[in-house]
Write a protein that holds these residues in place. Sequence first.
Motif, PDB file in Angstrom:
ATOM      1  N   LEU A  15       0.860  -1.184   0.000  1.00 17.67           N
ATOM      2  CA  LEU A  15       0.000   0.000   0.000  1.00 17.67           C
ATOM      3  C   LEU A  15       0.897   1.236   0.000  1.00 17.67           C
ATOM      4  O   LEU A  15       2.105   1.122   0.196  1.00 17.67           O
ATOM      5  N   THR A  16       0.325   2.415  -0.172  1.00 21.34           N
ATOM      6  CA  THR A  16       1.135   3.630  -0.223  1.00 21.34           C
ATOM      7  C   THR A  16       1.917   3.858   1.063  1.00 21.34           C
ATOM      8  O   THR A  16       2.999   4.419   1.023  1.00 21.34           O
ATOM      9  N   ASN A  17       1.395   3.392   2.190  1.00 21.83           N
ATOM     10  CA  ASN A  17       2.074   3.645   3.457  1.00 21.83           C
ATOM     11  C   ASN A  17       2.791   2.423   4.026  1.00 21.83           C
ATOM     12  O   ASN A  17       3.273   2.478   5.150  1.00 21.83           O
ATOM     13  N   GLY A  18       2.885   1.318   3.279  1.00 21.71           N
ATOM     14  CA  GLY A  18       3.639   0.170   3.771  1.00 21.71           C
ATOM     15  C   GLY A  18       3.089  -1.161   3.299  1.00 21.71           C
ATOM     16  O   GLY A  18       2.114  -1.219   2.546  1.00 21.71           O
ATOM     17  N   THR A  19       3.732  -2.220   3.762  1.00 20.96           N
ATOM     18  CA  THR A  19       3.389  -3.585   3.350  1.00 20.96           C
ATOM     19  C   THR A  19       2.451  -4.247   4.344  1.00 20.96           C
ATOM     20  O   THR A  19       2.649  -4.156   5.553  1.00 20.96           O
ATOM     21  N   VAL A  20       1.433  -4.911   3.799  1.00 21.83           N
ATOM     22  CA  VAL A  20       0.502  -5.716   4.589  1.00 21.83           C
ATOM     23  C   VAL A  20       0.798  -7.171   4.246  1.00 21.83           C
ATOM     24  O   VAL A  20       0.815  -7.554   3.078  1.00 21.83           O
ATOM     25  N   THR A  21       1.056  -7.985   5.273  1.00 21.58           N
ATOM     26  CA  THR A  21       1.351  -9.404   5.070  1.00 21.58           C
ATOM     27  C   THR A  21       0.110 -10.211   5.431  1.00 21.58           C
ATOM     28  O   THR A  21      -0.431 -10.078   6.530  1.00 21.58           O
ATOM     29  N   ILE A  22      -0.340 -11.031   4.472  1.00 22.59           N
ATOM     30  CA  ILE A  22      -1.569 -11.820   4.634  1.00 22.59           C
ATOM     31  C   ILE A  22      -1.217 -13.299   4.590  1.00 22.59           C
ATOM     32  O   ILE A  22      -0.607 -13.770   3.620  1.00 22.59           O
ATOM     33  N   GLN A  23      -1.600 -14.028   5.632  1.00 21.83           N
ATOM     34  CA  GLN A  23      -1.443 -15.478   5.661  1.00 21.83           C
ATOM     35  C   GLN A  23      -2.739 -16.089   5.130  1.00 21.83           C
ATOM     36  O   GLN A  23      -3.808 -15.882   5.703  1.00 21.83           O
ATOM     37  N   LEU A  24      -2.647 -16.805   4.014  1.00 24.38           N
ATOM     38  CA  LEU A  24      -3.820 -17.469   3.451  1.00 24.38           C
ATOM     39  C   LEU A  24      -4.103 -18.770   4.196  1.00 24.38           C
ATOM     40  O   LEU A  24      -3.203 -19.334   4.842  1.00 24.38           O
ATOM     41  N   LEU A  25      -5.339 -19.244   4.111  1.00 28.25           N
ATOM     42  CA  LEU A  25      -5.794 -20.427   4.849  1.00 28.25           C
ATOM     43  C   LEU A  25      -6.237 -21.519   3.872  1.00 28.25           C
ATOM     44  O   LEU A  25      -7.432 -21.772   3.710  1.00 28.25           O
ATOM     45  N   PRO A  26      -5.270 -22.206   3.217  1.00 25.43           N
ATOM     46  CA  PRO A  26      -5.643 -23.216   2.215  1.00 25.43           C
ATOM     47  C   PRO A  26      -6.394 -24.412   2.802  1.00 25.43           C
ATOM     48  O   PRO A  26      -7.156 -25.062   2.083  1.00 25.43           O
ATOM     49  N   ASP A  27      -6.205 -24.706   4.079  1.00 27.27           N
ATOM     50  CA  ASP A  27      -6.929 -25.822   4.715  1.00 27.27           C
ATOM     51  C   ASP A  27      -8.391 -25.476   4.963  1.00 27.27           C
ATOM     52  O   ASP A  27      -9.220 -26.366   5.116  1.00 27.27           O
ATOM     53  N   VAL A  28      -8.703 -24.186   5.013  1.00 28.03           N
ATOM     54  CA  VAL A  28     -10.056 -23.714   5.300  1.00 28.03           C
ATOM     55  C   VAL A  28     -10.834 -23.454   4.013  1.00 28.03           C
ATOM     56  O   VAL A  28     -12.007 -23.824   3.902  1.00 28.03           O
ATOM     57  N   ALA A  29     -10.197 -22.797   3.048  1.00 19.63           N
ATOM     58  CA  ALA A  29     -10.883 -22.387   1.814  1.00 19.63           C
ATOM     59  C   ALA A  29      -9.938 -22.529   0.621  1.00 19.63           C
ATOM     60  O   ALA A  29      -9.471 -21.539   0.057  1.00 19.63           O
ATOM     61  N   PRO A  30      -9.647 -23.767   0.212  1.00 15.32           N
ATOM     62  CA  PRO A  30      -8.637 -23.991  -0.833  1.00 15.32           C
ATOM     63  C   PRO A  30      -8.954 -23.331  -2.176  1.00 15.32           C
ATOM     64  O   PRO A  30      -8.038 -22.844  -2.843  1.00 15.32           O
ATOM     65  N   GLN A  31     -10.216 -23.280  -2.586  1.00 13.33           N
ATOM     66  CA  GLN A  31     -10.538 -22.685  -3.883  1.00 13.33           C
ATOM     67  C   GLN A  31     -10.362 -21.165  -3.876  1.00 13.33           C
ATOM     68  O   GLN A  31      -9.890 -20.575  -4.849  1.00 13.33           O
ATOM     69  N   HIS A  32     -10.732 -20.514  -2.776  1.00 13.24           N
ATOM     70  CA  HIS A  32     -10.560 -19.071  -2.652  1.00 13.24           C
ATOM     71  C   HIS A  32      -9.078 -18.713  -2.612  1.00 13.24           C
ATOM     72  O   HIS A  32      -8.645 -17.736  -3.236  1.00 13.24           O
ATOM     73  N   VAL A  33      -8.289 -19.503  -1.867  1.00 15.07           N
ATOM     74  CA  VAL A  33      -6.848 -19.272  -1.785  1.00 15.07           C
ATOM     75  C   VAL A  33      -6.220 -19.413  -3.167  1.00 15.07           C
ATOM     76  O   VAL A  33      -5.429 -18.568  -3.593  1.00 15.07           O
ATOM     77  N   GLU A  34      -6.587 -20.452  -3.881  1.00 14.64           N
ATOM     78  CA  GLU A  34      -6.026 -20.678  -5.218  1.00 14.64           C
ATOM     79  C   GLU A  34      -6.390 -19.543  -6.164  1.00 14.64           C
ATOM     80  O   GLU A  34      -5.561 -19.079  -6.948  1.00 14.64           O
ATOM     81  N   ARG A  35      -7.631 -19.051  -6.097  1.00 16.25           N
ATOM     82  CA  ARG A  35      -8.052 -17.935  -6.953  1.00 16.25           C
ATOM     83  C   ARG A  35      -7.217 -16.687  -6.651  1.00 16.25           C
ATOM     84  O   ARG A  35      -6.739 -16.019  -7.561  1.00 16.25           O
ATOM     85  N   MET A  36      -7.047 -16.372  -5.363  1.00 14.53           N
ATOM     86  CA  MET A  36      -6.277 -15.178  -5.033  1.00 14.53           C
ATOM     87  C   MET A  36      -4.851 -15.305  -5.562  1.00 14.53           C
ATOM     88  O   MET A  36      -4.329 -14.374  -6.181  1.00 14.53           O
ATOM     89  N   LYS A  37      -4.231 -16.446  -5.357  1.00 12.78           N
ATOM     90  CA  LYS A  37      -2.848 -16.621  -5.819  1.00 12.78           C
ATOM     91  C   LYS A  37      -2.768 -16.528  -7.349  1.00 12.78           C
ATOM     92  O   LYS A  37      -1.828 -15.939  -7.884  1.00 12.78           O
ATOM     93  N   THR A  38      -3.740 -17.068  -8.053  1.00 11.85           N
ATOM     94  CA  THR A  38      -3.771 -16.978  -9.517  1.00 11.85           C
ATOM     95  C   THR A  38      -3.834 -15.525  -9.961  1.00 11.85           C
ATOM     96  O   THR A  38      -3.073 -15.092 -10.844  1.00 11.85           O
ATOM     97  N   LEU A  39      -4.720 -14.737  -9.343  1.00  8.92           N
ATOM     98  CA  LEU A  39      -4.877 -13.327  -9.713  1.00  8.92           C
ATOM     99  C   LEU A  39      -3.659 -12.503  -9.304  1.00  8.92           C
ATOM    100  O   LEU A  39      -3.234 -11.600 -10.040  1.00  8.92           O
ATOM    101  N   VAL A  40      -3.087 -12.814  -8.136  1.00  5.00           N
ATOM    102  CA  VAL A  40      -1.883 -12.105  -7.691  1.00  5.00           C
ATOM    103  C   VAL A  40      -0.749 -12.353  -8.681  1.00  5.00           C
ATOM    104  O   VAL A  40      -0.071 -11.423  -9.125  1.00  5.00           O
ATOM    105  N   ARG A  41      -0.551 -13.614  -9.038  1.00  2.00           N
ATOM    106  CA  ARG A  41       0.559 -13.959  -9.942  1.00  2.00           C
ATOM    107  C   ARG A  41       0.370 -13.363 -11.344  1.00  2.00           C
ATOM    108  O   ARG A  41       1.343 -13.105 -12.041  1.00  2.00           O
ATOM    109  N   ALA A  42      -0.865 -13.106 -11.739  1.00  2.00           N
ATOM    110  CA  ALA A  42      -1.141 -12.486 -13.043  1.00  2.00           C
ATOM    111  C   ALA A  42      -1.009 -10.963 -12.985  1.00  2.00           C
ATOM    112  O   ALA A  42      -1.106 -10.299 -14.021  1.00  2.00           O
ATOM    113  N   GLY A  43      -0.812 -10.408 -11.784  1.00  2.85           N
ATOM    114  CA  GLY A  43      -0.742  -8.955 -11.628  1.00  2.85           C
ATOM    115  C   GLY A  43      -2.097  -8.282 -11.665  1.00  2.85           C
ATOM    116  O   GLY A  43      -2.189  -7.059 -11.764  1.00  2.85           O
TER     117      GLY A  43
END
Length: 168
Positions: A15-43
């Motif tokens: 963000l403009t004022n610093g880094t936010v670190t997010i721990q994903l929960l693949p054991d809880v919501a594997p499809q949502h985690v995979e979608r976020m990582k796909t979109l992140v990796r695509a920019g």
Amino acid sequence: MAEIKDPENTILMELTNGTVTIQLLPDVAPQHVERMKTLVRAGSYDNVAFHRVIDGFMAQTGDVQHGNMEKAYNPRAAGTGGSEYPDVPAEFSKVPHARDSIGAARSANPNSANSQFFINFSDNDFLNGQYTVYGQVISGMDHVDAIVKGEPPANPDRMISMKVAADA
């Protein structure tokens, strides 16, 4: 900065004022985690605005269709779009919508989550069992707290970039 224990399931949101670190929960919501990582990796999330930020409630972002501040930002449409991928079915769990948690934004249809997500400013227990939780801010919540408020904000903050820690 937080200790990163699982780089493949950790997101670094700049963000403009610093880094936010997010721990994903693949054991809880594997499809949502995979979608976020796909979109992140695509920019896809880079330069996307926080289009709905309600003090004491949450900050919502992730409209990759209408929310890019450099390409397609449309304040009237931001919050109505998703990605080119199909919607993700609900993955409800016992994980509460506590302060710092990441939830999947969606329409009235529980199976309509796509690219948008929100970060809870406070414990929002009324969302439990209705929205998928798939991550937790482990450092930088002070940067999230400082995001400009509004629905939409007049001059919205944005995610400058997002990276999977394993790729950083």
